[in-house]
Design an enzyme around this catalytic site. Structure first.
Site, short mmCIF file in Angstrom:
data_model
loop_
_atom_site.label_atom_id
_atom_site.label_comp_id
_atom_site.label_asym_id
_atom_site.label_seq_id
_atom_site.Cartn_x
_atom_site.Cartn_y
_atom_site.Cartn_z
N TYR A 169 11.80 8.00 15.13
CA TYR A 169 11.64 8.02 13.66
C TYR A 169 12.75 8.86 13.01
CZ TYR A 169 9.06 8.56 9.21
OH TYR A 169 8.67 8.56 7.90
N ARG A 217 0.85 -1.21 0.00
CA ARG A 217 0.00 0.00 0.00
C ARG A 217 0.88 1.26 0.00
NH1 ARG A 217 -1.87 0.27 6.39
NH2 ARG A 217 -0.17 1.65 6.97
N GLY A 218 0.22 2.40 -0.03
CA GLY A 218 0.91 3.69 0.14
C GLY A 218 2.00 3.93 -0.89
N LYS A 223 15.55 7.67 10.36
CA LYS A 223 15.57 8.21 9.00
C LYS A 223 16.86 8.99 8.72
CE LYS A 223 11.68 6.47 7.55
NZ LYS A 223 11.66 5.46 6.51
P1 NAD Z 1 2.36 3.00 4.96
O1 NAD Z 1 2.19 2.74 6.41
O2 NAD Z 1 1.15 3.36 4.16
O3 NAD Z 1 3.08 1.76 4.24
C1 NAD Z 1 4.19 1.12 4.81
C2 NAD Z 1 4.21 -0.34 4.37
O4 NAD Z 1 5.34 -0.97 4.99
C3 NAD Z 1 2.96 -1.09 4.83
O5 NAD Z 1 2.40 -1.82 3.75
C4 NAD Z 1 3.48 -1.99 5.93
O6 NAD Z 1 2.75 -3.20 6.07
C5 NAD Z 1 4.93 -2.24 5.48
N1 NAD Z 1 5.75 -2.69 6.58
C6 NAD Z 1 5.81 -2.16 7.84
N2 NAD Z 1 6.60 -2.91 8.61
C7 NAD Z 1 7.05 -3.93 7.85
C8 NAD Z 1 7.89 -5.05 8.10
N3 NAD Z 1 8.41 -5.27 9.31
N4 NAD Z 1 8.15 -5.91 7.09
C9 NAD Z 1 7.60 -5.71 5.86
N5 NAD Z 1 6.80 -4.67 5.56
C10 NAD Z 1 6.52 -3.80 6.56
O7 NAD Z 1 3.46 4.14 4.86
P2 NAD Z 1 3.82 5.15 3.65
O8 NAD Z 1 3.26 6.47 4.00
O9 NAD Z 1 3.50 4.54 2.37
O10 NAD Z 1 5.40 5.25 3.87
C11 NAD Z 1 6.34 4.52 3.10
C12 NAD Z 1 7.73 4.97 3.49
O11 NAD Z 1 7.85 6.37 3.27
C13 NAD Z 1 8.07 4.74 4.96
O12 NAD Z 1 9.42 4.36 5.07
C14 NAD Z 1 7.84 6.10 5.59
O13 NAD Z 1 8.62 6.27 6.75
C15 NAD Z 1 8.30 7.01 4.45
N6 NAD Z 1 7.75 8.37 4.51
C16 NAD Z 1 6.42 8.61 4.34
C17 NAD Z 1 5.93 9.92 4.39
C18 NAD Z 1 4.48 10.24 4.18
O14 NAD Z 1 4.13 11.44 4.20
N7 NAD Z 1 3.59 9.30 3.97
C19 NAD Z 1 6.82 10.96 4.64
C20 NAD Z 1 8.16 10.69 4.82
C21 NAD Z 1 8.61 9.39 4.74
#
Ligand code: NAD
Length: 445
Positions: free
Chosen positions: A351, A215-216, A355
């Site tokens: 976090y 997802r995401g 990061k």
């Molecule tokens: P999200 O929570 O929608 O998706 C994260 C995915 O990682 C999920 O599908 C989850 O099941 C998977 N995951 C978590 N732990 C896991 C594990 N132990 N093993 C395998 N899979 C695992 O998050 P997102 O918003 O899509 O974020 C994706 C990345 O981008 C992350 O690293 C997040 O820190 C980074 N990020 C996101 C944002 C934002 O605004 N959304 C901003 C900065 C950084």
């Protein structure tokens, strides 16, 4: 995850009301056409300082890519590119001023400004190095001035040997794929591997691994890489297997349900890749979690779990892959960091630590990877519209969206496009870069 404010600001009634009240009115960004990605269109006004080193080559490959190069003035959609590599002292900087002073008004909605210079630390002359360093301040300020049009400004710095690999970054920055990358620097150096590839489907025949793919942002990365021709192996936790399977089937990929923190995860992941392909083109370390709490209230479990997912697993998996030759001679590693790792954030010590350490992984492995023909780069997303950010309280969420030069949050595909560029063979000169995909968020800028 829709942004109602952005929708309202661009409705007929909203436009009039926002203008009357003087509210900021962000414009929808132009993104890649899914059926015709990586196409350049419109006109690019190309300027150059006296003694500019790269302008001629840049002009020829922009024309081949399908955009029209103008030298004096534009009649149509405006994108501005200025080769400032010849500016060697303070007096000569007026050439930069004059070009943009004269033409910046013709920048289009979702237009692009690109400034090209030399990497200051690669120059022997201190005066020359200082003014080339000045280009960053210029670009960051100009990005703030044009952001309300949805336009961006970025800087390309050419390191030793980087002139051979300039086409990829320039074409990416001119494309719709760079919509949410703003006020950033791409440093381009001698390519570490072959750059031969099809510009429209650069990942054809390549196998790539994406963690957190159900997802995401991870899903958008998988879809974008599949669009570019890659066979995606998507990894996510076993609890998300149904979601993961459905998404991978839809893009012709393979699913690997796996918790990346399991002790045997690196081995299983490596074996799965080897069973499907003798070469792995790339790994994208996207899986990540937040466990926000003020430090005084944070439990050791909240710290440990997060650090293991966001950092420990990433390092162990890298090690397992680098212990083989799976990625050698053309492979790519990408780390997904966050602007929290750059700016810091209340309630996110865990976090931000993890990061910032991802940024450290990119910096510390860049040289050894290059020696094996591998690049390692990172993205630091800002506010991206996903389930993660939908969970943020309303006011903070609105601030996250509005406090950037583009006045809106990004979409998962914006992060995915930058990663797609890193993975393309044409980005073989991009190594050790960390790009914020944040629309020039004011956080830590
Ligand atoms: P999200 O929570 O929608 O998706 C994260 C995915 O990682 C999920 O599908 C989850 O099941 C998977 N995951 C978590 N732990 C896991 C594990 N132990 N093993 C395998 N899979 C695992 O998050 P997102 O918003 O899509 O974020 C994706 C990345 O981008 C992350 O690293 C997040 O820190 C980074 N990020 C996101 C944002 C934002 O605004 N959304 C901003 C900065 C950084």
């Amino acid at each position: 995850m829709s942004d109602k404010y952005l929708e309202l600001a661009n409705s007929t009634l909203g436009k009039a009301v926002f203008a009357a009240v003087g509210l900021p009115d962000p414009v929808p960004l132009q993104r890649e056409d899914p059926n015709q990605p990586h196409q350049l269109r419109g006109q690019v006004l190309l300027g150059a300082s006296d003694g500019a080193i790269f302008a001629e080559t840049i002009g020829s490959f922009i024309t081949i890519a399908g955009a029209e190069v103008c030298r004096d003035a534009m009649q149509d959609t405006g994108q501005l590119l200025f080769d400032a590599s010849g500016i060697a002292n303070a007096q000569q900087s007026d050439q930069l001023y004059r070009f943009f002073n004269q033409h910046i008004r013709s920048i289009a909605h979702s237009g692009r400004v690109i400034v090209v210079g030399c990497k200051p630390s690669a120059l022997d002359d201190a005066e020359y190095a200082a003014v080339q360093r000045g280009l960053l301040g210029f670009v960051k300020s100009l990005a703030k001035e044009i952001g309300r049009k949805g336009a961006t400004a970025n800087l390309v710095l050419v390191d030793k040997g980087g002139d051979q690999a300039l086409e990829g970054p320039i074409r990416f920055l001119l494309s719709a794929g760079s919509a949410f990358m703003n006020a950033q620097v791409l440093t381009v150096a001698t390519p570490v591997a072959s750059m031969e590839a099809d510009w429209t489907a650069p990942l054809t025949g390549k196998t790539v691994l994406v963690t957190g793919a159900a997802r995401g942002i991870g899903l958008a990365i998988s879809q974008t890489l599949a669009r570019d021709g890659a066979k995606v192996i998507g990894v996510d936790v076993p609890q998300s297997q149904n979601e993961l399977d459905a998404q991978m089937v839809a893009i012709g990929g393979l699913s690997l349900p796996l918790d990346i923190t399991d002790t045997d995860a690196p081995q299983r992941l490596r074996d799965f890749c080897l069973a499907h392909s003798p070469i792995l083109h790339a790994i994208v370390h996207n899986a990540g979690v937040t466990r926000d709490k003020m430090l005084s209230k944070m439990t050791s479990h909240q710290w440990d779990l997060l650090v293991q997912i966001n950092l420990g697993a990433l390092q162990r998996i890298n090690q397992a892959l680098l212990d083989t030759k799976l990625l050698d001679n053309g492979g790519r590693i990408v780390g997904v960091a966050s602007i929290s790792g750059i700016a810091g954030n209340v309630g996110q010590t865990n976090y931000a630590f993890s990061k910032a350490a991802v940024i450290g992984v990119v910096e510390s492995l860049a040289d050894s990877c290059a020696a094996r023909g591998i690049t390692i780069n990172g993205v630091a997303p800002g506010f991206i519209e996903t389930q993660m950010t939908a969970a943020i309280p309303f006011i903070t969420r609105q601030m996250g969206r509005r406090l950037s030069s583009l006045g809106q949050g990004g979409l998962p595909v914006d992060v995915a496009e930058v990663i797609g560029f890193y993975l393309s063979p044409q980005a073989a000169g991009i190594n050790g870069n960390m790009v914020r995909v944040c629309g020039q968020s004011l956080l830590g800028a």
